[in-house]
Enzyme design. Structure first.
Site, PDB file in Angstrom:
ATOM      1  N   LYS A 217      45.342  32.559  46.292  1.00  0.00           N
ATOM      2  CA  LYS A 217      46.264  33.192  45.486  1.00  0.00           C
ATOM      3  C   LYS A 217      45.931  32.759  43.693  1.00  0.00           C
ATOM      4  CE  LYS A 217      49.923  35.338  43.364  1.00  0.00           C
ATOM      5  NZ  LYS A 217      51.063  34.614  43.072  1.00  0.00           N
TER       6      LYS A 217
ATOM      7  N   SER B 181      51.725  37.871  46.576  1.00  0.00           N
ATOM      8  CA  SER B 181      51.607  38.627  45.063  1.00  0.00           C
ATOM      9  C   SER B 181      52.031  40.000  45.314  1.00  0.00           C
ATOM     10  CB  SER B 181      49.914  38.786  44.944  1.00  0.00           C
ATOM     11  OG  SER B 181      49.781  39.468  43.662  1.00  0.00           O
TER      12      SER B 181
ATOM     13  N   HIS C 276      43.042  34.888  43.138  1.00  0.00           N
ATOM     14  CA  HIS C 276      43.621  36.136  42.777  1.00  0.00           C
ATOM     15  C   HIS C 276      44.002  36.402  41.396  1.00  0.00           C
ATOM     16  CE1 HIS C 276      47.427  38.675  42.376  1.00  0.00           C
ATOM     17  NE2 HIS C 276      46.752  39.502  43.121  1.00  0.00           N
ATOM     18  N   ASN C 277      44.868  35.083  40.908  1.00  0.00           N
ATOM     19  CA  ASN C 277      45.385  35.460  39.564  1.00  0.00           C
ATOM     20  C   ASN C 277      44.438  35.154  38.451  1.00  0.00           C
ATOM     21  OD1 ASN C 277      47.710  35.491  41.109  1.00  0.00           O
ATOM     22  ND2 ASN C 277      48.869  33.730  39.828  1.00  0.00           N
TER      23      ASN C 277
ATOM     24  N   HIS D 245      16.758  10.713  30.411  1.00  0.00           N
ATOM     25  CA  HIS D 245      17.527  11.113  31.633  1.00  0.00           C
ATOM     26  C   HIS D 245      16.643  11.491  32.902  1.00  0.00           C
ATOM     27  CE1 HIS D 245      21.521  10.293  29.862  1.00  0.00           C
ATOM     28  NE2 HIS D 245      21.204  11.039  28.945  1.00  0.00           N
TER      29      HIS D 245
ATOM     30  N   GLU E 166      43.022  38.565  38.164  1.00  0.00           N
ATOM     31  CA  GLU E 166      44.107  39.053  37.447  1.00  0.00           C
ATOM     32  C   GLU E 166      44.115  39.185  35.831  1.00  0.00           C
ATOM     33  OE1 GLU E 166      47.881  38.736  39.103  1.00  0.00           O
ATOM     34  OE2 GLU E 166      48.671  38.218  36.779  1.00  0.00           O
TER      35      GLU E 166
END
Ligand code: ATR
Length: 470
Positions: A184, A130, A187-188, A453, A191
């Site tokens: 990464k 990056s 990270h993005n 359920h 970002e």
């Protein structure tokens, strides 16, 4: 020149070129190869000025050019191109050689390629990089993952070309398998959330406070001096200040409001859903980009849906101070969710990722570098096994100091018709995570009522079913 290059770079788009130059300027002998020879020629002609870089025009030549065991960095377009380049390289590689993929590949593809090459005795690292073009040239943040032995082959080189911070080089081993590309990807995703938060406070300043673009830029500049000091805060100010040479207006106001993406943010959201980790702020940042694309629909609906769209809060100064707190909350929530996701992914995929190291690597060079990272690293180091930053009293205190301000902004934003999905989810995330009791009991009761359920009880162990509708 045979066998004399210490590193080979395949793919000479901007990132590949800049990384090759970065290696060479740090004293490493580099051999470069690109599928289209014209690009290689242009690179040598236009950008290489005596650096130790030699070209290869065939894969054979490229493989011959490298020291054994070979160290090769692929900087080609993520996706099928990576597989095609590996296919082409394979006949020329030998056991012990190392191939690194420095693109934004999906972590599952990285694991597949690692296995594929391991079967042939060839090592493979997925390397998140990056920092954009400039970072690649001057010092990126580097996130390598794979086997420790493979990393040992390039550790000295990668740490040398990485950004340097007061906490050391921004390159460290991120863990086994696809860990480098996973980190990464997270990270993005952070970002995306950080950028969405910035976009929302910009919208608030513009729409609810009626501030001119210059004044908004000035506000980001001031914030950049404080806790929000970050590459993205500074970049927002610079972009807002830029004037269109043709019209003289701030260029940003002339840009079509449809946000693009290349997929890493979406992959992070998908992975979080698969792993069952709630990352609302990271996910909503992807959704907000997607929603922005429906411009014509928004125009049509908006024309038929009146709402104030502008209302100056009672005290603009107080609103700005609240807004700064609100953006801090978004950033802290985004990191908190991203680090929780990393914790769970590392457990599920056995990466062995050290999140304190991740935060150290993000300290400089990368797009999400920010003053908060030093603090976040200290928080993670308080107890590295804790999934949540929210278990830390210091971290909770930072959120608590900002939550009321975020609430005031959200109320004003609502009145003014300013959507703030990153901020709302950040605030909701904090409110939800601090609630020992959530209304999920009613959801369980309804699930049991319509679909048998079953449910568990607070007051005794066991699994229960009730005939609710009799
Ligand atoms: P950018 O968008 O900046 O151009 P990119 O698309 O991520 O960057 O990467 C493009 C690089 O991948 C180029 O070096 C390209 O080679 P060419 O110059 O020959 O186009 C390389 N690339 C893309 N597909 C490839 C493939 N199938 N085989 C080999 N290289 C490939």
């Amino acid at each position: 020149m045979d066998r004399s290059s210490e590193i080979g770079v395949v793919g000479l788009a901007v990132m590949g070129q800049n990384l090759a130059l970065n290696f060479a300027r740090n004293g490493f002998r580099v051999c470069v190869y690109n599928r289209t020879p014209e690009r290689t020629e242009a690179f040598l002609r236009d950008r290489v000025r005596g650096e130790p870089i030699v070209p290869a025009y065939t894969i054979e030549e490229f493989a011959r050019c490298l020291e054994r065991p070979r160290r090769i960095l692929l900087m080609v377009q993520a996706g099928p191109a990576v597989d095609q380049v590996i296919e082409a390289l394979l006949p020329h590689l030998e056991p012990g050689d190392l191939v690194m993929d420095g693109g934004n590949s999906h972590y599952a593809d990285t694991e597949r390629r690692m296995q594929w090459l391991a079967d042939r005795g060839i090592r493979f690292l997925g390397v998140g990089i990056s920092g954009g073009e400039k970072g690649a040239l001057l010092g990126p943040s580097i996130m390598p993952g794979g086997s420790p032995e493979a990393y040992a082959m390039v550790e000295a080189m990668l740490t040398r070309i990485a950004a340097q911070s007061e906490e050391g080089p921004c390159c460290a081993y991120m863990g086994r398998g696809g860990a480098g590309h996973y980190v990464k990807m997270v990270h993005n995703a952070i970002e995306y959330a950080f950028m969405q938060g910035i976009a929302e406070v910009y919208d608030f300043m513009k729409t609810a406070l009626g501030m001119p673009t210059e004044a908004i830029a000035e506000t980001f500049e001031r914030w950049n001096e404080g806790t929000l000091n970050a590459f993205l805060t500074e970049l927002a100010a610079r972009v807002l200040r830029y004037r269109d040479p043709e019209t003289g207006d701030p260029l940003v106001e002339r840009i079509l409001d449809k946000a693009e993406q290349k997929g890493t943010g979406r992959w992070a959201a998908q992975s979080a859903l698969e792993l069952g980790v709630p990352t609302p702020t990271l996910t909503v940042a992807v959704l907000a980009r997607t929603l922005s694309h429906f411009k014509a629909d928004r125009e049509r609906i908006g024309a038929a849906f009146p709402w104030p769209d502008r209302r100056t809060p009672s005290s603009p100064e107080a609103a700005l101070s609240d807004l700064e707190a609100a953006l801090n909350l978004v950033v802290l929530a985004a990191f908190s969710q991203g680090l929780w996701l990393l914790h769970e992914a590392s457990r599920a995929y056995r990466y062995g990722t050290d999140r304190a190291e991740v935060l150290r690597v993000w300290r400089a060079g990368c797009i999400i570098r920010a003053r908060w990272l030093g603090f976040l690293r200290e928080v993670v180091r308080e107890d590295p096994e804790d999934p949540h930053l929210l278990f830390s009293a210091r971290f909770r205190a930072e959120l608590q100091a900002r939550l009321s301000a975020a609430g005031r902004i959200l109320r004003e934003a609502f009145e003014a018709g300013v959507p703030m999905p990153a901020l709302s989810t950040a605030a909701d995330y904090v409110l939800s995570m601090r609630r020992s009791q959530l209304p999920a009991n009613l959801i369980q009761a309804q699930r049991d009522a319509f679909g048998a359920h079953t449910y568990e009880r607070l007051d005794r162990p066991g699994v229960f079913h009730t005939e609710w509708l009799d």
